[in-house]
Design an enzyme around this catalytic site. Sequence first.
Site, mmCIF file in Angstrom:
data_model
loop_
_atom_site.group_PDB
_atom_site.id
_atom_site.type_symbol
_atom_site.label_atom_id
_atom_site.label_comp_id
_atom_site.label_asym_id
_atom_site.label_seq_id
_atom_site.Cartn_x
_atom_site.Cartn_y
_atom_site.Cartn_z
ATOM 1 N N TYR A 1 2.681 2.891 -4.924
ATOM 2 C CA TYR A 1 2.395 2.708 -3.636
ATOM 3 C C TYR A 1 2.893 2.027 -2.669
ATOM 4 O O TYR A 1 2.679 2.181 -1.603
ATOM 5 C CB TYR A 1 0.865 1.739 -4.269
ATOM 6 N N SER B 1 1.493 -1.224 4.699
ATOM 7 C CA SER B 1 1.432 -2.554 3.879
ATOM 8 C C SER B 1 2.294 -3.397 3.885
ATOM 9 O O SER B 1 3.467 -2.911 4.692
ATOM 10 C CB SER B 1 0.808 -1.639 2.641
#
Length: 252
Positions: A148, A135
């Site tokens: 995350y 990501s």
Amino acid sequence: MILTGKNVVVTGGGRGIGRGITEKLLAAGARVLVAQRQALDAELAGNPEVFFVAADLAERGAPRHIAEAAQDLLGGADVLVNNAGFMVEQPIDVMSEEDWDHMLAVNLRAPVFLARELLWQMRQRGHASIINIGSIEGLGANPMHAAYCASKAGLHGLTRALAVDLGSDGIRCNAIAPGWIDSDLSDAYLNAQDDPQGARKGLLALHPVGRTGTPRDVGAAVVFLASDEAAFITGQILVVDGGRTAKLPLPF
């Protein structure tokens, strides 16, 4: 087709970004084993080039279970796409150890041990590839995304380490770092803002290409990295974000 004869394992390959990856792999000629908790929808389940194994990646035994299915159903894996993951917005002062452990188990531990369990198949078949879906939050951070961001940064680091360790086995390892990708969840997030129309306009302004991404944009990058066209590419983090992280913010 560019991936004819290739057997690919995709975690979370039936929904969201994973669905776009699966569709692009199939269009390129691959056979795909989807590993996820949810059953496949009728369209994927009816495709003779798609196979399914039920697996909860939070469980320690899931990687071995998936590897056994890859051998039984496909005859071995040429490509592993570690796509499955999840994100919860949570400030660190209320985060529990259980919440942290769960996210790291799915987003980072599972990719590590899936690679380990599939390693002998990949060595046997040769010219294999591991593709981790990271990501842009492995490169930067949004508020309340500590776990995350840590999991995705760790996945990027794992990518480089596996490229170094497995290169002599003929196994490449790369990662894709998607930016904003359209999905039901991202649409719901925008619609929940005080001014959804303004939020969408502001989001588009962050992207030099003038649009947000789609799951098939990520899938196209996966197909390239899985193919022999990328034979000299390993240990890289390919950012697929429409130029968002290249654009410096202005205060007006």
